[in-house]
Design a protein around this motif. Structure first.
Motif, PDB file in Angstrom:
ATOM      1  N   ARG A   1     -32.736  -3.003   3.175  1.00  0.00           N
ATOM      2  CA  ARG A   1     -33.996  -3.114   3.945  1.00  0.00           C
ATOM      3  C   ARG A   1     -35.044  -2.118   3.456  1.00  0.00           C
ATOM      4  NH1 ARG A   1     -33.292  -5.017  10.088  1.00  0.00           N
ATOM      5  NH2 ARG A   1     -31.697  -6.567   9.705  1.00  0.00           N
ATOM      6  N   ASN A   2     -34.796  -1.607   2.240  1.00  0.00           N
ATOM      7  CA  ASN A   2     -35.732  -0.672   1.588  1.00  0.00           C
ATOM      8  C   ASN A   2     -35.947   0.650   2.311  1.00  0.00           C
ATOM      9  OD1 ASN A   2     -36.214  -2.285  -0.645  1.00  0.00           O
ATOM     10  ND2 ASN A   2     -37.676  -3.514   0.541  1.00  0.00           N
ATOM     11  N   PHE A   3     -34.921   1.105   3.063  1.00  0.00           N
ATOM     12  CA  PHE A   3     -34.973   2.446   3.632  1.00  0.00           C
ATOM     13  C   PHE A   3     -34.200   3.334   2.667  1.00  0.00           C
ATOM     14  CE2 PHE A   3     -35.213  -0.052   7.578  1.00  0.00           C
ATOM     15  CZ  PHE A   3     -36.270   0.569   8.220  1.00  0.00           C
ATOM     16  N   ASN A   4     -34.822   4.424   2.216  1.00  0.00           N
ATOM     17  CA  ASN A   4     -34.096   5.316   1.319  1.00  0.00           C
ATOM     18  C   ASN A   4     -33.676   6.556   2.081  1.00  0.00           C
ATOM     19  OD1 ASN A   4     -33.034   5.145  -1.151  1.00  0.00           O
ATOM     20  ND2 ASN A   4     -35.023   5.115  -2.224  1.00  0.00           N
ATOM     21  N   ARG A   5     -32.564   6.429   2.826  1.00  0.00           N
ATOM     22  CA  ARG A   5     -32.177   7.538   3.691  1.00  0.00           C
ATOM     23  C   ARG A   5     -30.695   7.830   3.499  1.00  0.00           C
ATOM     24  NH1 ARG A   5     -32.882   5.422   8.978  1.00  0.00           N
ATOM     25  NH2 ARG A   5     -35.051   5.064   8.514  1.00  0.00           N
ATOM     26  N   ARG A   6     -30.353   9.131   3.378  1.00  0.00           N
ATOM     27  CA  ARG A   6     -28.935   9.484   3.267  1.00  0.00           C
ATOM     28  C   ARG A   6     -28.361   9.648   4.656  1.00  0.00           C
ATOM     29  NH1 ARG A   6     -27.713  14.556   0.793  1.00  0.00           N
ATOM     30  NH2 ARG A   6     -25.553  14.016   1.199  1.00  0.00           N
ATOM     31  N   VAL A   7     -27.116   9.185   4.861  1.00  0.00           N
ATOM     32  CA  VAL A   7     -26.492   9.426   6.165  1.00  0.00           C
ATOM     33  C   VAL A   7     -25.438  10.519   6.025  1.00  0.00           C
ATOM     34  CG1 VAL A   7     -26.918   7.178   7.245  1.00  0.00           C
ATOM     35  CG2 VAL A   7     -24.918   7.480   5.819  1.00  0.00           C
ATOM     36  N   LEU A   8     -25.232  11.248   7.109  1.00  0.00           N
ATOM     37  CA  LEU A   8     -24.349  12.412   7.088  1.00  0.00           C
ATOM     38  C   LEU A   8     -23.165  12.192   8.036  1.00  0.00           C
ATOM     39  CD1 LEU A   8     -27.325  14.876   7.570  1.00  0.00           C
ATOM     40  CD2 LEU A   8     -26.184  14.382   5.394  1.00  0.00           C
ATOM     41  N   PHE A   9     -22.085  12.946   7.790  1.00  0.00           N
ATOM     42  CA  PHE A   9     -20.909  12.786   8.638  1.00  0.00           C
ATOM     43  C   PHE A   9     -21.002  13.618   9.915  1.00  0.00           C
ATOM     44  CE2 PHE A   9     -18.526  11.860   4.519  1.00  0.00           C
ATOM     45  CZ  PHE A   9     -18.616  10.494   4.723  1.00  0.00           C
ATOM     46  N   ILE A  10     -20.565  13.045  11.026  1.00  0.00           N
ATOM     47  CA  ILE A  10     -20.448  13.805  12.277  1.00  0.00           C
ATOM     48  C   ILE A  10     -19.118  14.545  12.215  1.00  0.00           C
ATOM     49  CG2 ILE A  10     -20.377  13.691  14.813  1.00  0.00           C
ATOM     50  CD1 ILE A  10     -21.384  10.825  14.634  1.00  0.00           C
ATOM     51  N   PRO A  11     -19.107  15.877  12.461  1.00  0.00           N
ATOM     52  CA  PRO A  11     -17.817  16.579  12.457  1.00  0.00           C
ATOM     53  C   PRO A  11     -16.911  16.031  13.578  1.00  0.00           C
ATOM     54  CG  PRO A  11     -19.672  18.110  12.567  1.00  0.00           C
ATOM     55  CD  PRO A  11     -20.231  16.745  12.754  1.00  0.00           C
ATOM     56  N   LYS A  12     -15.632  15.822  13.237  1.00  0.00           N
ATOM     57  CA  LYS A  12     -14.671  15.258  14.207  1.00  0.00           C
ATOM     58  C   LYS A  12     -14.589  16.139  15.462  1.00  0.00           C
ATOM     59  CE  LYS A  12      -9.974  13.361  13.873  1.00  0.00           C
ATOM     60  NZ  LYS A  12      -8.802  13.294  12.997  1.00  0.00           N
ATOM     61  N   GLY A  13     -14.660  17.492  15.222  1.00  0.00           N
ATOM     62  CA  GLY A  13     -14.556  18.444  16.338  1.00  0.00           C
ATOM     63  C   GLY A  13     -15.647  18.203  17.385  1.00  0.00           C
ATOM     64  N   LEU A  14     -16.834  17.812  16.920  1.00  0.00           N
ATOM     65  CA  LEU A  14     -17.953  17.590  17.851  1.00  0.00           C
ATOM     66  C   LEU A  14     -17.644  16.406  18.770  1.00  0.00           C
ATOM     67  CD1 LEU A  14     -20.863  18.212  18.778  1.00  0.00           C
ATOM     68  CD2 LEU A  14     -21.661  16.624  17.024  1.00  0.00           C
ATOM     69  N   LEU A  15     -17.062  15.337  18.195  1.00  0.00           N
ATOM     70  CA  LEU A  15     -16.725  14.164  19.018  1.00  0.00           C
ATOM     71  C   LEU A  15     -15.623  14.509  20.023  1.00  0.00           C
ATOM     72  CD1 LEU A  15     -16.950  11.136  16.556  1.00  0.00           C
ATOM     73  CD2 LEU A  15     -18.610  11.920  18.220  1.00  0.00           C
ATOM     74  N   PHE A  16     -14.647  15.338  19.575  1.00  0.00           N
ATOM     75  CA  PHE A  16     -13.595  15.737  20.521  1.00  0.00           C
ATOM     76  C   PHE A  16     -14.153  16.640  21.617  1.00  0.00           C
ATOM     77  CE2 PHE A  16     -10.314  14.149  17.540  1.00  0.00           C
ATOM     78  CZ  PHE A  16      -9.607  13.393  18.480  1.00  0.00           C
ATOM     79  N   PHE A  17     -15.176  17.422  21.277  1.00  0.00           N
ATOM     80  CA  PHE A  17     -15.831  18.254  22.294  1.00  0.00           C
ATOM     81  C   PHE A  17     -16.491  17.341  23.346  1.00  0.00           C
ATOM     82  CE2 PHE A  17     -19.830  20.185  23.775  1.00  0.00           C
ATOM     83  CZ  PHE A  17     -19.296  21.237  24.521  1.00  0.00           C
ATOM     84  N   LEU A  18     -17.168  16.281  22.867  1.00  0.00           N
ATOM     85  CA  LEU A  18     -17.825  15.335  23.790  1.00  0.00           C
ATOM     86  C   LEU A  18     -16.783  14.614  24.650  1.00  0.00           C
ATOM     87  CD1 LEU A  18     -20.538  13.747  21.465  1.00  0.00           C
ATOM     88  CD2 LEU A  18     -20.894  15.371  23.324  1.00  0.00           C
TER      89      LEU A  18
END
Ligand SMILES: NC(=O)c1ccc[n+]([C@@H]2O[C@H](COP(=O)([O-])OP(=O)(O)OC[C@H]3O[C@@H](n4cnc5c(N)ncnc54)[C@H](OP(=O)(O)O)[C@@H]3O)[C@@H](O)[C@H]2O)c1
Length: 323
Positions: A253-270
């Protein structure tokens, strides 16, 4: 007569369209008048004479949780595509998931038996497969194990599938498909992807098993007309990491954006925070440990078995994304 449950859903509506292309107009199960629009829009985009074809559909209102309405939908039915189901990754939806996907499937297969239905094609999911983390390749023979964490959705789909296997033991002619994440026009995953188009930059490193909606429909149709029974088929064309999938879709879709990883620890905190919020009676939780872990697992789900039963090749996922 053919019955399509979940005709107003993503898979069901594409199936309705595929059948209409062959001049087959089944009985379509629906719950809300307004949702017929999903099928109408697809017909409108596919057929010059959409109105004429749409009017040939026999609509029957029924809910999988309501046996009398479901029973009435079965009048004169000889073949069933069971595409209805409830998809939710939220822990708080556990009861609804079990009622629709497991108990609703039990009602459905019992009706298939009592109405001497000639064939059932049942849409399960890869969520109903075994997911022992020590296995890097999962296929139809990977055993379900209760020791590994699983989401309520997985339990509900597994329970539904068990009802189909039970009915097969009781004489029902049925076959099961276990699609991965189905991609195509208006797929449920599009809603998630929309968030990336709006600027979301985060993903997880786990793998996603993908398949094109047209492939799913094609296989379901082939299986319905074949002599194949008492088999389950994983429908997965390719396994992609979440990052690769999102970046490729953005590029398309012509978006030039890098995606980053969510740290697993953050999801376990949530997850822990949500537990606390639930204990305090404020809100029921969304996250499960199983959901978080699955987003960080690198595994291959093998969809090759179907190719040794029917003449079929998966279409490449990149073609679907870039076409
Ligand atoms: N999409 C995927 O990537 C995917 C992958 C693997 C397996 N599956 C399975 O495929 C099936 C269909 O998925 P989908 O993507 O088409 O989902 P969807 O777009 O959410 O459609 C679900 C369909 O089921 C109907 N439904 C829901 N609850 C019902 C109930 N209580 N009684 C009767 N009908 C009910 C819905 O009707 P309303 O319009 O009234 O809500 C809708 O027609 C599900 O069983 C899902 O587990 C999907």
């Amino acid at each position: 007569m053919i019955l399509v449950t979940g005709a107003t859903g993503f898979i069901g509506s594409h199936l309705m369209c595929h059948l209409a292309q062959k001049d087959i107009f089944p009985v379509a199960m629906f719950r809300h008048e307004s949702n017929k629009n999903v099928v109408w829009k697809l017909f409108e985009s596919q057929f010059a004479n959409a109105q004429e074809r749409f009017e040939k559909i026999t609509w029957r209102k029924a809910d999988l949780r309501d046996l009398p309405s479901l029973g009435a939908a079965f009048e004169g039915i000889s073949h069933v595509y069971h595409c209805a189901g409830y998809i939710s990754l939220a822990h708080r939806d556990v009861n609804k998931l079990l009622e629709i996907n497991e108990k609703g499937s039990a009602y459905l297969v019992d009706l298939c038996l009592s109405h001497s239905v000639k064939k059932l094609v049942y849409v399960s999911s890869i969520a109903a497969l075994g997911n022992d983390p020590s296995f890097t390749v999962i296929d139809e023979s990977t055993a379900w194990d209760n020791n590994t964490d699983k989401s309520p959705y997985a339990y509900s789909k597994y329970g539904g599938e068990m009802e189909v296997w039970r009915a097969m033991q009781e004489g029902l002619n049925a076959v099961i498909v276990n699609p991965g994440i189905v991609l195509g026009k208006d797929s449920p995953i599009e809603k998630i992807l929309e968030r990336y188009y709006k600027g979301l930059r985060w993903t997880t490193p786990g793998t996603n098993a993908l398949v094109n909606i047209q492939d799913v429909i094609l296989v379901m149709n082939e299986l319905m007309h074949s002599k194949i029974k008492e088999e389950r088929f994983i429908l997965v064309a390719e396994n992609w990491t979440g990052k690769a999938l999102v970046e490729t879709l953005l590029k398309a879709r012509n978006f030039n954006r890098r995606v980053l990883f969510i740290p697993k620890g953050l999801l376990f905190f949530l997850w822990a925070l949500e537990h606390l919020i639930q204990v305090l009676g404020i809100r029921k939780r969304f996250f499960t440990r199983a959901l978080i872990s699955s987003q960080y697992e690198q595994k291959t789900i093998a969809g090759g078995k179907i190719k040794s039963f029917i003449d079929f090749e998966y279409s490449p996922i990149t073609r679907l994304i870039f076409d």
